[in-house]
Design a protein around this motif. Structure first.
Motif, PDB file in Angstrom:
ATOM      1  N   ILE A   1       0.853  -1.179   0.000  1.00 16.00           N
ATOM      2  CA  ILE A   1       0.000   0.000   0.000  1.00 16.00           C
ATOM      3  C   ILE A   1       0.894   1.236   0.000  1.00 16.00           C
ATOM      4  N   VAL A   2       0.754   2.079  -1.015  1.00 13.67           N
ATOM      5  CA  VAL A   2       1.571   3.289  -1.107  1.00 13.67           C
ATOM      6  C   VAL A   2       0.752   4.556  -0.887  1.00 13.67           C
ATOM      7  N   ALA A   3      -0.566   4.453  -0.948  1.00 13.96           N
ATOM      8  CA  ALA A   3      -1.414   5.622  -0.703  1.00 13.96           C
ATOM      9  C   ALA A   3      -1.314   6.025   0.765  1.00 13.96           C
ATOM     10  N   ARG A   4      -1.264   7.323   1.001  1.00 12.87           N
ATOM     11  CA  ARG A   4      -1.164   7.807   2.375  1.00 12.87           C
ATOM     12  C   ARG A   4      -2.457   7.584   3.148  1.00 12.87           C
ATOM     13  N   ASN A   5      -3.561   7.598   2.453  1.00  7.20           N
ATOM     14  CA  ASN A   5      -4.859   7.423   3.104  1.00  7.20           C
ATOM     15  C   ASN A   5      -5.542   6.169   2.571  1.00  7.20           C
ATOM     16  N   LEU A   6      -6.042   5.371   3.479  1.00 10.12           N
ATOM     17  CA  LEU A   6      -6.781   4.172   3.085  1.00 10.12           C
ATOM     18  C   LEU A   6      -8.241   4.526   2.881  1.00 10.12           C
ATOM     19  N   SER A   7      -8.837   3.949   1.866  1.00  7.94           N
ATOM     20  CA  SER A   7     -10.248   4.223   1.613  1.00  7.94           C
ATOM     21  C   SER A   7     -11.112   3.532   2.653  1.00  7.94           C
ATOM     22  N   LEU A   8     -12.226   4.176   2.967  1.00 11.22           N
ATOM     23  CA  LEU A   8     -13.153   3.603   3.942  1.00 11.22           C
ATOM     24  C   LEU A   8     -13.687   2.263   3.453  1.00 11.22           C
ATOM     25  N   GLY A   9     -13.908   2.156   2.152  1.00  8.89           N
ATOM     26  CA  GLY A   9     -14.409   0.893   1.612  1.00  8.89           C
ATOM     27  C   GLY A   9     -13.430  -0.249   1.809  1.00  8.89           C
ATOM     28  N   LEU A  10     -12.140   0.037   1.629  1.00  3.80           N
ATOM     29  CA  LEU A  10     -11.123  -0.997   1.813  1.00  3.80           C
ATOM     30  C   LEU A  10     -11.048  -1.433   3.272  1.00  3.80           C
ATOM     31  N   ILE A  11     -11.149  -0.470   4.178  1.00  4.43           N
ATOM     32  CA  ILE A  11     -11.103  -0.800   5.607  1.00  4.43           C
ATOM     33  C   ILE A  11     -12.298  -1.664   5.993  1.00  4.43           C
ATOM     34  N   LEU A  12     -13.475  -1.260   5.542  1.00  5.94           N
ATOM     35  CA  LEU A  12     -14.680  -2.011   5.901  1.00  5.94           C
ATOM     36  C   LEU A  12     -14.697  -3.395   5.258  1.00  5.94           C
ATOM     37  N   TYR A  13     -14.034  -3.536   4.103  1.00  7.19           N
ATOM     38  CA  TYR A  13     -13.990  -4.836   3.430  1.00  7.19           C
ATOM     39  C   TYR A  13     -13.404  -5.904   4.341  1.00  7.19           C
ATOM     40  N   TYR A  14     -12.412  -5.531   5.143  1.00  2.93           N
ATOM     41  CA  TYR A  14     -11.733  -6.497   5.995  1.00  2.93           C
ATOM     42  C   TYR A  14     -12.234  -6.496   7.442  1.00  2.93           C
ATOM     43  N   THR A  15     -13.001  -5.484   7.844  1.00  3.25           N
ATOM     44  CA  THR A  15     -13.375  -5.390   9.263  1.00  3.25           C
ATOM     45  C   THR A  15     -14.878  -5.456   9.523  1.00  3.25           C
TER      46      THR A  15
ATOM     47  N   PRO B   1       9.054  -3.586 -20.776  1.00  4.64           N
ATOM     48  CA  PRO B   1       7.700  -3.859 -20.283  1.00  4.64           C
ATOM     49  C   PRO B   1       7.010  -2.570 -19.868  1.00  4.64           C
ATOM     50  N   PRO B   2       5.695  -2.532 -19.898  1.00  3.29           N
ATOM     51  CA  PRO B   2       4.985  -1.322 -19.457  1.00  3.29           C
ATOM     52  C   PRO B   2       5.326  -0.999 -18.000  1.00  3.29           C
ATOM     53  N   LYS B   3       5.469   0.271 -17.717  1.00  5.04           N
ATOM     54  CA  LYS B   3       5.772   0.684 -16.355  1.00  5.04           C
ATOM     55  C   LYS B   3       4.646   0.283 -15.422  1.00  5.04           C
ATOM     56  N   TYR B   4       5.029  -0.253 -14.271  1.00  8.50           N
ATOM     57  CA  TYR B   4       4.016  -0.737 -13.330  1.00  8.50           C
ATOM     58  C   TYR B   4       3.361   0.452 -12.637  1.00  8.50           C
ATOM     59  N   GLU B   5       2.063   0.575 -12.783  1.00 11.61           N
ATOM     60  CA  GLU B   5       1.313   1.667 -12.171  1.00 11.61           C
ATOM     61  C   GLU B   5       0.520   1.140 -10.977  1.00 11.61           C
ATOM     62  N   SER B   6       0.448   1.959  -9.946  1.00 15.67           N
ATOM     63  CA  SER B   6      -0.343   1.574  -8.773  1.00 15.67           C
ATOM     64  C   SER B   6      -1.822   1.559  -9.123  1.00 15.67           C
ATOM     65  N   LYS B   7      -2.555   0.678  -8.484  1.00 17.04           N
ATOM     66  CA  LYS B   7      -4.009   0.602  -8.666  1.00 17.04           C
ATOM     67  C   LYS B   7      -4.667   1.009  -7.361  1.00 17.04           C
ATOM     68  N   GLU B   8      -5.259   2.199  -7.382  1.00 19.71           N
ATOM     69  CA  GLU B   8      -5.922   2.732  -6.190  1.00 19.71           C
ATOM     70  C   GLU B   8      -4.983   2.736  -4.985  1.00 19.71           C
ATOM     71  N   GLY B   9      -3.737   3.129  -5.242  1.00 21.41           N
ATOM     72  CA  GLY B   9      -2.774   3.227  -4.150  1.00 21.41           C
ATOM     73  C   GLY B   9      -2.147   1.918  -3.756  1.00 21.41           C
ATOM     74  N   ILE B  10      -2.270   0.874  -4.592  1.00 20.75           N
ATOM     75  CA  ILE B  10      -1.736  -0.449  -4.294  1.00 20.75           C
ATOM     76  C   ILE B  10      -0.711  -0.821  -5.366  1.00 20.75           C
ATOM     77  N   ILE B  11       0.478  -1.285  -4.946  1.00 20.82           N
ATOM     78  CA  ILE B  11       1.481  -1.838  -5.851  1.00 20.82           C
ATOM     79  C   ILE B  11       1.716  -3.287  -5.460  1.00 20.82           C
ATOM     80  N   LEU B  12       1.567  -4.191  -6.406  1.00 23.73           N
ATOM     81  CA  LEU B  12       1.705  -5.616  -6.122  1.00 23.73           C
ATOM     82  C   LEU B  12       3.091  -6.106  -6.483  1.00 23.73           C
TER      83      LEU B  12
END
Length: 321
Positions: A2-16, A310-321
């Motif tokens: 996770i590289v985003a400084r702020n976590l989305s509320l939806g992501l937090i609720l998904y796990y809790t 290869p295409p540069k790896y872009e984060s998806k919604e603040g996530i780098i895998l």
């Protein structure tokens, strides 16, 4: 990762949300029983929950510290992979020298083969580490889970070698063995001197060490008693919270207990989801991104055209895998 400084509320609720729903039901039930039923009257001293909370905070701090240590060690190991990969490409293109001009094209093809096979090794090790381990635990479905197969190695090795590679018990180690065998061939042809052969073999040993250190983290989880008891202690603590608050706060017990429960639940989940950095989770070491970085660097060292990168790896919604 996770590289985003702020976590989305939806992501937090998904796990809790399931556990938060449980704590909400418990708090609401205790309030109703205490205020309206006349059957139960809760009067648990506040120092009881305070003592339990302090002990739980220390326990969770210890667990999270060791979980982060495992994650950071994994990131440092793959930082070495990036460095040694660049060194390998440099050695392959500068230390392997043809005996005469007639061998130049053959040696160039040989150099490219060694570099390409290493890219296959990096991709294979990523997949090998992210495979489900044998704990008989169902693999959790992730929001951003990647396709994790050995097919990423296909462009970098021959079809014949791929058909052998894919059925190996340890595919990355198989590729390192092939690299060593080809170095021996280059030495026999006179393309490598004794000293240069030894230096390149030492780099292969470094890759062996990187794989071994990664496998140690993968195959030796944080002692499961820490994970189990942290869950139990958080459950006990958060279940008792409304019983302590109810006599003084009344209906306010419900939101206050839910907020405090969320804090301890989040602390527990941070450690749990950080302790295993090679499980293809959102919080893992970004092996896919690092693999693309290595491939790009090595293609550049081979002086390939940028269209082949290869295409540069872009984060998806603040996530780098």
């Amino acid at each position: 990762m996770i590289v985003a400084r702020n976590l989305s509320l939806g992501l937090i609720l998904y796990y809790t949300w399931k556990k938060l729903l449980y704590y909400l039901i418990v708090s609401t039930t205790i309030y109703i029983l205490h205020e309206y039923s006349g059957l139960l009257y809760f009067n648990i001293p506040s120092y009881t929950i305070a003592a339990l909370g302090v002990a739980l905070a220390i326990f969770l701090g210890f667990k999270n510290d060791h979980a982060y240590g495992r994650w950071w060690e994994a990131r440092k190991i793959w930082g070495l992979m990036v460095n040694y990969s660049r060194a390998w490409a440099r050695q392959a293109t500068t230390l392997i020298i043809p005996n005469n001009e007639a061998e130049s094209e053959e040696v160039h093809a040989f150099q490219k083969m060694l570099v390409y096979r290493h890219i296959a090794f990096v991709n294979a090790l990523r997949v090998f580490l992210r495979r489900p381990h044998d704990y008989n635990v169902p693999k959790q479905k992730e929001l951003f889970e990647e396709d994790n197969t050995y097919t990423d190695a296909i462009p970098f090795i021959s079809e014949e070698e791929y058909q052998i590679f894919r059925y190996q018990n340890n595919p990355p180690n198989f590729l390192l063995q092939r690299q060593g065998e080809d170095l021996k061939l280059a030495f026999q042809k006179g393309w490598l001197s004794d000293y240069r052969f030894v230096k390149m073999e030492e780099t292969l040993v470094d890759f062996n060490d990187i794989q071994g250190m990664s496998e140690r983290i993968k195959n030796t989880p944080l002692p499961r008693q820490y994970t189990f008891f942290s869950k139990v202690f958080v459950l006990i603590h958060c279940t008792l919270l409304p019983m302590v608050f109810i006599t003084e706060m009344g209906w306010k017990t419900i939101p206050i207990a839910l907020i405090v429960s969320f804090v301890f639940l989040a602390l527990d989940m941070v450690g749990e989801r950080t302790e295993d950095p090679f499980e293809n989770k959102l919080e893992d070491t970004p092996l896919s991104s690092l693999s693309i970085t290595i491939e790009t660097n090595l293609r550049e060292q081979l002086k390939e055209h940028k269209d082949n990168y290869p295409p540069k790896y872009e984060s998806k919604e603040g996530i780098i895998l």
